[in-house]
Design a protein around this motif. Structure first.
Motif, PDB file in Angstrom:
ATOM      1  N   CYS A 193      67.090  61.951  68.097  1.00 29.06           N
ATOM      2  CA  CYS A 193      65.841  62.166  68.224  1.00 29.06           C
ATOM      3  C   CYS A 193      64.876  63.039  67.381  1.00 29.06           C
ATOM      4  CB  CYS A 193      65.765  62.745  69.903  1.00 29.06           C
ATOM      5  SG  CYS A 193      64.174  63.054  70.634  1.00 29.06           S
ATOM      6  N   VAL A 194      63.540  62.747  67.324  1.00 28.31           N
ATOM      7  CA  VAL A 194      62.892  63.340  66.161  1.00 28.31           C
ATOM      8  C   VAL A 194      61.615  63.984  67.294  1.00 28.31           C
ATOM      9  CG1 VAL A 194      61.376  63.651  64.268  1.00 28.31           C
ATOM     10  CG2 VAL A 194      63.697  62.434  64.104  1.00 28.31           C
ATOM     11  N   ASP A 195      61.449  65.012  67.272  1.00 22.99           N
ATOM     12  CA  ASP A 195      60.260  65.707  68.032  1.00 22.99           C
ATOM     13  C   ASP A 195      59.067  66.058  66.914  1.00 22.99           C
ATOM     14  OD1 ASP A 195      58.328  66.966  69.269  1.00 22.99           O
ATOM     15  OD2 ASP A 195      59.745  68.799  70.039  1.00 22.99           O
ATOM     16  N   THR A 196      58.276  65.240  66.899  1.00 22.46           N
ATOM     17  CA  THR A 196      57.169  65.404  65.705  1.00 22.46           C
ATOM     18  C   THR A 196      55.636  65.278  66.125  1.00 22.46           C
ATOM     19  OG1 THR A 196      56.408  64.345  63.721  1.00 22.46           O
ATOM     20  CG2 THR A 196      57.220  62.968  65.197  1.00 22.46           C
ATOM     21  N   SER A 197      54.764  65.757  65.500  1.00 20.52           N
ATOM     22  CA  SER A 197      53.342  65.846  65.581  1.00 20.52           C
ATOM     23  C   SER A 197      52.914  64.395  64.935  1.00 20.52           C
ATOM     24  CB  SER A 197      52.749  66.900  65.277  1.00 20.52           C
ATOM     25  OG  SER A 197      52.699  66.852  63.571  1.00 20.52           O
ATOM     26  N   GLY A 198      53.607  63.921  64.096  1.00 26.62           N
ATOM     27  CA  GLY A 198      53.249  62.830  63.215  1.00 26.62           C
ATOM     28  C   GLY A 198      52.159  63.191  62.078  1.00 26.62           C
ATOM     29  N   ILE A 199      51.932  64.261  62.010  1.00 24.44           N
ATOM     30  CA  ILE A 199      50.796  64.872  60.892  1.00 24.44           C
ATOM     31  C   ILE A 199      51.042  64.576  59.535  1.00 24.44           C
ATOM     32  CG2 ILE A 199      51.771  67.008  60.396  1.00 24.44           C
ATOM     33  CD1 ILE A 199      48.177  66.099  61.416  1.00 24.44           C
ATOM     34  N   TYR A 200      52.351  64.239  59.038  1.00 22.16           N
ATOM     35  CA  TYR A 200      52.589  63.607  57.754  1.00 22.16           C
ATOM     36  C   TYR A 200      52.268  62.280  57.590  1.00 22.16           C
ATOM     37  CZ  TYR A 200      53.806  68.471  56.032  1.00 22.16           C
ATOM     38  OH  TYR A 200      54.008  69.553  55.997  1.00 22.16           O
ATOM     39  N   PHE A 201      52.131  61.264  58.644  1.00 25.41           N
ATOM     40  CA  PHE A 201      52.215  60.099  58.559  1.00 25.41           C
ATOM     41  C   PHE A 201      51.347  59.362  57.434  1.00 25.41           C
ATOM     42  CE2 PHE A 201      50.845  55.650  59.638  1.00 25.41           C
ATOM     43  CZ  PHE A 201      52.209  54.880  59.673  1.00 25.41           C
ATOM     44  N   ASP A 202      51.923  58.354  56.598  1.00 21.58           N
ATOM     45  CA  ASP A 202      51.305  57.663  55.789  1.00 21.58           C
ATOM     46  C   ASP A 202      52.015  56.239  55.616  1.00 21.58           C
ATOM     47  OD1 ASP A 202      50.373  56.667  53.258  1.00 21.58           O
ATOM     48  OD2 ASP A 202      50.854  58.165  52.100  1.00 21.58           O
ATOM     49  N   GLU A 203      51.239  55.295  55.955  1.00 19.64           N
ATOM     50  CA  GLU A 203      52.064  54.016  56.093  1.00 19.64           C
ATOM     51  C   GLU A 203      52.218  53.427  54.619  1.00 19.64           C
ATOM     52  OE1 GLU A 203      51.259  50.084  58.691  1.00 19.64           O
ATOM     53  OE2 GLU A 203      49.745  51.397  58.412  1.00 19.64           O
ATOM     54  N   ALA A 204      51.792  54.005  53.560  1.00 18.85           N
ATOM     55  CA  ALA A 204      52.228  53.653  52.271  1.00 18.85           C
ATOM     56  C   ALA A 204      53.520  54.158  51.922  1.00 18.85           C
ATOM     57  CB  ALA A 204      51.425  53.968  51.301  1.00 18.85           C
ATOM     58  N   ASP A 205      54.027  55.041  52.890  1.00 18.54           N
ATOM     59  CA  ASP A 205      55.370  55.749  52.403  1.00 18.54           C
ATOM     60  C   ASP A 205      56.372  55.009  52.881  1.00 18.54           C
ATOM     61  OD1 ASP A 205      57.720  57.475  52.250  1.00 18.54           O
ATOM     62  OD2 ASP A 205      56.504  59.091  52.720  1.00 18.54           O
ATOM     63  N   THR A 206      57.173  54.432  51.787  1.00 19.63           N
ATOM     64  CA  THR A 206      58.521  53.514  52.632  1.00 19.63           C
ATOM     65  C   THR A 206      59.563  54.102  53.241  1.00 19.63           C
ATOM     66  OG1 THR A 206      59.445  53.623  50.510  1.00 19.63           O
ATOM     67  CG2 THR A 206      57.817  51.777  50.410  1.00 19.63           C
ATOM     68  N   ARG A 207      59.458  55.431  53.205  1.00 22.95           N
ATOM     69  CA  ARG A 207      60.345  56.092  53.781  1.00 22.95           C
ATOM     70  C   ARG A 207      60.452  56.019  55.336  1.00 22.95           C
ATOM     71  NH1 ARG A 207      60.244  62.111  51.975  1.00 22.95           N
ATOM     72  NH2 ARG A 207      58.127  61.543  52.265  1.00 22.95           N
ATOM     73  N   TYR A 208      59.446  55.766  56.020  1.00 21.95           N
ATOM     74  CA  TYR A 208      59.013  55.631  57.450  1.00 21.95           C
ATOM     75  C   TYR A 208      59.790  54.483  58.006  1.00 21.95           C
ATOM     76  CZ  TYR A 208      55.935  59.303  57.992  1.00 21.95           C
ATOM     77  OH  TYR A 208      55.183  60.813  57.791  1.00 21.95           O
ATOM     78  N   SER A 209      59.846  53.554  57.319  1.00 20.52           N
ATOM     79  CA  SER A 209      60.633  52.098  57.549  1.00 20.52           C
ATOM     80  C   SER A 209      62.322  52.634  57.829  1.00 20.52           C
ATOM     81  CB  SER A 209      60.657  51.018  56.628  1.00 20.52           C
ATOM     82  OG  SER A 209      61.110  51.212  55.563  1.00 20.52           O
ATOM     83  N   LYS A 210      62.763  53.234  56.725  1.00 19.78           N
ATOM     84  CA  LYS A 210      64.311  53.843  56.732  1.00 19.78           C
ATOM     85  C   LYS A 210      64.242  54.634  57.979  1.00 19.78           C
ATOM     86  CE  LYS A 210      64.494  53.709  51.719  1.00 19.78           C
ATOM     87  NZ  LYS A 210      64.590  54.510  50.442  1.00 19.78           N
ATOM     88  N   LEU A 211      63.351  55.719  58.237  1.00 20.07           N
ATOM     89  CA  LEU A 211      63.270  56.543  59.263  1.00 20.07           C
ATOM     90  C   LEU A 211      63.644  55.659  60.847  1.00 20.07           C
ATOM     91  CD1 LEU A 211      62.955  59.681  60.082  1.00 20.07           C
ATOM     92  CD2 LEU A 211      60.535  58.635  60.604  1.00 20.07           C
ATOM     93  N   LEU A 212      62.786  54.709  60.621  1.00 15.69           N
ATOM     94  CA  LEU A 212      63.029  54.008  62.232  1.00 15.69           C
ATOM     95  C   LEU A 212      64.156  53.414  62.278  1.00 15.69           C
ATOM     96  CD1 LEU A 212      59.554  52.353  62.511  1.00 15.69           C
ATOM     97  CD2 LEU A 212      60.146  54.654  62.954  1.00 15.69           C
ATOM     98  N   GLN A 213      64.832  53.088  61.265  1.00 19.74           N
ATOM     99  CA  GLN A 213      66.374  52.802  61.313  1.00 19.74           C
ATOM    100  C   GLN A 213      67.500  53.299  61.737  1.00 19.74           C
ATOM    101  OE1 GLN A 213      67.251  50.653  57.589  1.00 19.74           O
ATOM    102  NE2 GLN A 213      65.438  49.794  57.491  1.00 19.74           N
TER     103      GLN A 213
END
Length: 240
Positions: A101-121
């Motif tokens: 589980c990750v408790d986050t504000s989401g303040i760094y979100f950037d949809e162009a950052d491909t790491r987010y798809s890895k994070l969701l996995q």
């Protein structure tokens, strides 16, 4: 490659940071300056102690029997400020069949950052801190806009990622029927929200400000009353 991160501290038996009993990792560093923050000692990106992924996993495994119906929660600070580490450590924990589980504000979100798809996995659940629905008030309350946070919430919904919404109830900022209603309206547009939590403002962190010689920004602000809390829960649709 050995991925490392700065960590503030660990809590072995957390009960308020996700489902079940959890091992809680407080990451070091946060770009927000929320007026109600009770962990100002996690703000600096230069403090804390550096740990490798293996060191954190080994810490967790000591408590595996105790957290088997819970898991591990990464909080902070802002965990996604050190996203490479979060991805790698959660990947390792998933190999041990440990809920992440990750408790986050989401303040760094950037949809162009491909790491987010890895994070969701590799993350089972996100605790998303909705600080304020109004962008201007959000800036006053935290120092930054909420635009990326709203986009992150939409992104998690688009990818059907389980989310718990957390909302701090604070007089003068979020304890307002109009803003609470607008927050509820936004949450209602998301199909992935499993739980909404109202977190009443408290002053337990003031001693940290004193120890760090920081001016506490909410002097004189009282904790919300039980009536206020119940009203907020009703508006936001909290059922527990």
């Amino acid at each position: 490659m050995c991925v490392k991160a700065r960590i503030h501290s660990f809590e072995s038996f957390g009960t308020v940071d996700g489902p079940g009993v959890r091992f809680v990792v407080f990451m070091q560093g946060c770009p927000l300056r929320c007026k109600y923050c009770h962990n100002p000692d996690t703000w600096s990106f230069k403090e804390g102690k550096e740990y490798s992924v293996e060191e954190v996993v080994n810490q967790v495994l000591k408590y595996k029997n105790y957290i088997k119906k819970g898991g591990v929660t990464f909080t902070g600070g802002e965990p996604l400020a050190q996203m490479d580490f979060i991805i790698e450590v959660c990947k390792q924990l998933k190999m041990h069949k440990i809920h992440t589980c990750v408790d986050t504000s989401g303040i760094y979100f950037d949809e162009a950052d491909t790491r987010y798809s890895k994070l969701l996995q590799v993350v089972d659940l996100f605790l998303l801190d909705l600080k304020h629905i109004n962008n201007e008030v959000h800036k006053e309350l935290t120092g930054l806009e909420n635009i990326k946070i709203i986009k992150f919430a939409r992104y998690l919904d688009d990818h059907k990622q389980p989310v718990w919404i957390r909302h701090v109830l604070l007089d003068g900022y979020t304890n307002d029927e109009t803003y609470l209603t607008e927050t509820k309206q936004f949450i209602s547009t998301l199909s992935n929200v499993e739980c909404v939590e109202v977190l009443p403002y408290h002053t337990m962190g003031t001693v940290k400000y004193e120890n760090m010689k920081l001016a506490y920004p909410l002097i004189g602000v009282e904790a919300p009353t039980k009536v206020d809390i119940e009203r907020a829960k009703k508006i936001l649709g909290v059922t527990k």
